[in-house]
Design a protein around this motif. Structure first.
Motif, PDB file in Angstrom:
ATOM      1  N   VAL A 253      12.384  48.950 104.961  1.00 29.35           N
ATOM      2  CA  VAL A 253      12.249  49.368 105.872  1.00 29.35           C
ATOM      3  C   VAL A 253      13.677  50.475 105.683  1.00 29.35           C
ATOM      4  CG1 VAL A 253      14.039  48.322 108.090  1.00 29.35           C
ATOM      5  CG2 VAL A 253      12.613  46.470 106.565  1.00 29.35           C
ATOM      6  N   GLU A 254      13.310  51.187 106.718  1.00 30.52           N
ATOM      7  CA  GLU A 254      13.605  52.612 107.327  1.00 30.52           C
ATOM      8  C   GLU A 254      14.816  52.119 108.008  1.00 30.52           C
ATOM      9  OE1 GLU A 254      13.290  54.779 105.379  1.00 30.52           O
ATOM     10  OE2 GLU A 254      10.990  54.556 104.712  1.00 30.52           O
ATOM     11  N   GLY A 255      15.558  53.147 107.606  1.00 29.46           N
ATOM     12  CA  GLY A 255      17.647  52.936 108.613  1.00 29.46           C
ATOM     13  C   GLY A 255      18.298  53.704 107.907  1.00 29.46           C
ATOM     14  N   ALA A 256      19.419  54.125 108.767  1.00 27.85           N
ATOM     15  CA  ALA A 256      20.488  55.038 108.165  1.00 27.85           C
ATOM     16  C   ALA A 256      21.719  54.044 108.819  1.00 27.85           C
ATOM     17  CB  ALA A 256      20.479  55.648 109.450  1.00 27.85           C
ATOM     18  N   PRO A 257      22.423  54.289 107.232  1.00 30.27           N
ATOM     19  CA  PRO A 257      22.607  55.547 106.575  1.00 30.27           C
ATOM     20  C   PRO A 257      21.827  55.154 105.432  1.00 30.27           C
ATOM     21  CG  PRO A 257      24.510  54.346 105.955  1.00 30.27           C
ATOM     22  CD  PRO A 257      23.863  53.396 107.239  1.00 30.27           C
ATOM     23  N   GLU A 258      21.083  55.843 104.170  1.00 28.99           N
ATOM     24  CA  GLU A 258      20.703  56.227 103.288  1.00 28.99           C
ATOM     25  C   GLU A 258      21.860  55.669 102.722  1.00 28.99           C
ATOM     26  OE1 GLU A 258      18.137  59.005 102.606  1.00 28.99           O
ATOM     27  OE2 GLU A 258      16.720  58.947 104.228  1.00 28.99           O
ATOM     28  N   VAL A 259      21.673  54.676 101.243  1.00 31.03           N
ATOM     29  CA  VAL A 259      22.117  54.934 100.092  1.00 31.03           C
ATOM     30  C   VAL A 259      21.676  55.397  99.507  1.00 31.03           C
ATOM     31  CG1 VAL A 259      23.552  53.929  98.983  1.00 31.03           C
ATOM     32  CG2 VAL A 259      23.735  53.240 101.177  1.00 31.03           C
ATOM     33  N   SER A 260      21.783  56.456  97.810  1.00 30.06           N
ATOM     34  CA  SER A 260      21.000  56.899  96.643  1.00 30.06           C
ATOM     35  C   SER A 260      22.315  56.423  95.778  1.00 30.06           C
ATOM     36  CB  SER A 260      21.049  58.583  97.636  1.00 30.06           C
ATOM     37  OG  SER A 260      20.124  58.281  98.194  1.00 30.06           O
ATOM     38  N   ASP A 261      21.738  57.000  94.672  1.00 36.14           N
ATOM     39  CA  ASP A 261      22.441  57.316  93.235  1.00 36.14           C
ATOM     40  C   ASP A 261      21.125  58.286  92.475  1.00 36.14           C
ATOM     41  OD1 ASP A 261      23.935  54.676  93.521  1.00 36.14           O
ATOM     42  OD2 ASP A 261      22.523  53.848  92.642  1.00 36.14           O
ATOM     43  N   THR A 262      22.219  58.953  91.707  1.00 37.31           N
ATOM     44  CA  THR A 262      22.179  60.422  90.717  1.00 37.31           C
ATOM     45  C   THR A 262      21.587  59.435  89.213  1.00 37.31           C
ATOM     46  OG1 THR A 262      23.593  61.684  92.191  1.00 37.31           O
ATOM     47  CG2 THR A 262      22.381  62.507  90.126  1.00 37.31           C
ATOM     48  N   LEU A 263      20.643  59.913  89.161  1.00 36.80           N
ATOM     49  CA  LEU A 263      20.294  59.950  88.028  1.00 36.80           C
ATOM     50  C   LEU A 263      20.614  61.133  86.927  1.00 36.80           C
ATOM     51  CD1 LEU A 263      16.980  57.485  87.876  1.00 36.80           C
ATOM     52  CD2 LEU A 263      19.578  56.735  87.422  1.00 36.80           C
ATOM     53  N   TYR A 264      21.073  60.571  85.570  1.00 37.56           N
ATOM     54  CA  TYR A 264      21.358  61.938  85.068  1.00 37.56           C
ATOM     55  C   TYR A 264      20.972  61.740  83.510  1.00 37.56           C
ATOM     56  CZ  TYR A 264      25.302  62.371  87.947  1.00 37.56           C
ATOM     57  OH  TYR A 264      26.622  61.956  88.559  1.00 37.56           O
ATOM     58  N   LEU A 265      20.048  62.835  82.846  1.00 35.58           N
ATOM     59  CA  LEU A 265      19.600  62.677  81.312  1.00 35.58           C
ATOM     60  C   LEU A 265      21.011  63.431  80.859  1.00 35.58           C
ATOM     61  CD1 LEU A 265      17.383  63.490  79.786  1.00 35.58           C
ATOM     62  CD2 LEU A 265      17.441  66.305  80.445  1.00 35.58           C
ATOM     63  N   ILE A 266      20.884  62.094  79.586  1.00 35.09           N
ATOM     64  CA  ILE A 266      22.187  63.225  78.316  1.00 35.09           C
ATOM     65  C   ILE A 266      21.466  62.892  76.943  1.00 35.09           C
ATOM     66  CG2 ILE A 266      24.009  61.964  79.731  1.00 35.09           C
ATOM     67  CD1 ILE A 266      23.088  58.973  77.890  1.00 35.09           C
TER      68      ILE A 266
END
Length: 295
Positions: A253-266
Motif C-alpha cells: 500500500v503506497e502512501g506518504a510520508p515514506e519511512v526508511s532506515d539506513t543500513l550501515y556496513l561495519i
C-alpha cells in the motif's frame, strides 16, 4: 599449556565416549590414552567422572573443552588470514539483520557456486550482537540498522531500506479501519516498525495496544505467508517483502510520508577487508540495487 598429545587424547575421549574407541581413533594403546588423561588431571584437576558405560565431564573438563574449541576457531581464522589475499578461496564471514539477509544470502550462495573455494558463514542477529561479533573478530563484516559509535570500527552507509505496509493482493485499503478489519500479523519487530509507519500514515489513529492481531511469527521469511492467505496485514522492511516468493498474493500500500532506515556496513578499522570479502560486498550491493549483473 599441557602437552599437545595429551590434549589430543582428551579431545578424542570426549568425542568417542570411551577409552577403547579413543585409542583406536588415535592409533594408540588404551593404556597410553589413559596415561595422557592422568597427566592432564594431575595438572588441571579431575576432568572426567567415570560412570558405568559412560564418561561425564566435570566443570574443569568443560572448561578445557571450551578452551580447545576456541583455540581451534582462532587457529582457523589465522590460517585464513595467512592463506593469501585471494578472492576465490577462504571463508566469508558476516552477520546481518534478517531482512537484508534474505536479500543477499541467495546471491552469496551463487557466488560460492561459481567459486567453490569460498565458504559462506552468514548469521542473522540484532545490532548489538553484530557489533560485538565484528569487534571480537568473530566475523569480518556486518550490516546494522543503527550507526555504532565505536572508534575500533569503520562505518559506512550501505543501503536505505523503506518500511512497507503489506496487505493481501485483492484487499482494498483506504482507511485505518480497513486495516483493523484485516487484523495485524505481528512479529518481533512488528510493534516498532508498524507504529513508526502507521502513526505517520494515519495520524491520530489508535496505538498498537488496541490493534486486533490475526497472527504472529518470529520467522522473518514467513511473516507474509498469512498475509498472502488473506489473514491480515503487516509492516516490514522492503528487502524482506521482496524476498517473499508469492508476490502475486500480496500488495504494498503506497502512501506518504515514506519511512526508511539506513543500513550501515561495519568492519574493524585496523583490518582492511580481504579480497574475498570485497568480492562478496560487491555482490551484496548488486543484490540491494536489484542488479542482474553476473556474479
Amino acid at each position: 599449556m599441557a602437552n599437545p598429545l595429551w590434549l589430543r587424547s582428551f579431545q578424542a575421549l570426549v568425542e568417542q565416549g570411551n577409552f577403547t574407541r579413543a585409542a583406536e581413533r588415535l592409533d594408540l594403546t588404551q593404556a597410553a590414552v589413559s596415561q595422557h588423561i592422568q597427566r592432564l588431571e594431575a595438572e588441571l584437576g579431575l576432568l572426567f567422572i567415570r560412570r558405568p558405560r559412560r564418561l561425564e565431564l566435570t566443570p574443569a573438563g568443560h572448561a578445557l573443552l571450551d578452551y580447545l574449541n576456541e583455540r581451534e576457531r582462532v587457529d582457523q581464522r589465522l590460517t585464513q588470514r595467512l592463506a593469501g589475499d585471494l578472492d576465490d578461496h577462504g571463508e566469508i564471514s558476516l552477520m546481518t539483520p534478517g531482512s537484508i539477509g534474505l536479500a543477499i544470502y541467495p546471491r552469496l550462495l551463487a557466488l560460492q557456486k561459481r567459486a567453490p573455494g569460498l565458504a559462506i558463514r552468514h548469521r542473522f542477529g540484532p545490532t548489538r550482537e553484530i557489533v560485538e561479533a565484528v569487534i571480537d573478530g568473530k566475523v569480518e563484516m556486518g550490516l546494522v540498522g543503527e550507526r555504532p559509535d565505536d572508534a575500533s570500527l569503520t562505518v559506512s552507509e550501505f543501503a536505505t531500506e523503506a518500511l512497507e505496509l503489506v496487505v493481501p493482493a485483492n484487499t482494498r485499503v483506504e482507511t485505518f479501519d480497513d486495516l483493523m478489519a484485516l487484523g495485524f500479523i505481528d512479529h518481533p519487530d512488528g510493534k516498532a516498525l508498524a507504529t513508526r509507519l502507521l502513526s505517520r500514515r494515519f495520524p491520530g489513529s489508535p496505538g498498537y495496544a488496541r490493534w486486533p492481531r490475526s497472527g504472529f511469527t518470529n520467522q522473518i521469511g514467513l511473516i507474509l505467508a498469512p498475509v498472502a492467505q488473506g489473514l491480515g496485514f503487516s509492516v516490514l522492511p522492503r528487502f524482506a517483502r521482496e524476498a517473499f516468493e508469492d508476490q502475486h498474493a500480496i500488495r504494498v500500500v503506497e502512501g506518504a510520508p515514506e519511512v526508511s532506515d539506513t543500513l550501515y556496513l561495519i568492519q574493524r578499522a585496523e583490518w582492511p577487508l580481504s579480497a574475498r570479502a570485497q568480492r562478496a560486498l560487491s555482490v551484496m550491493r548488486e543484490a540491494v540495487a536489484g542488479a542482474d549483473t553476473a556474479l
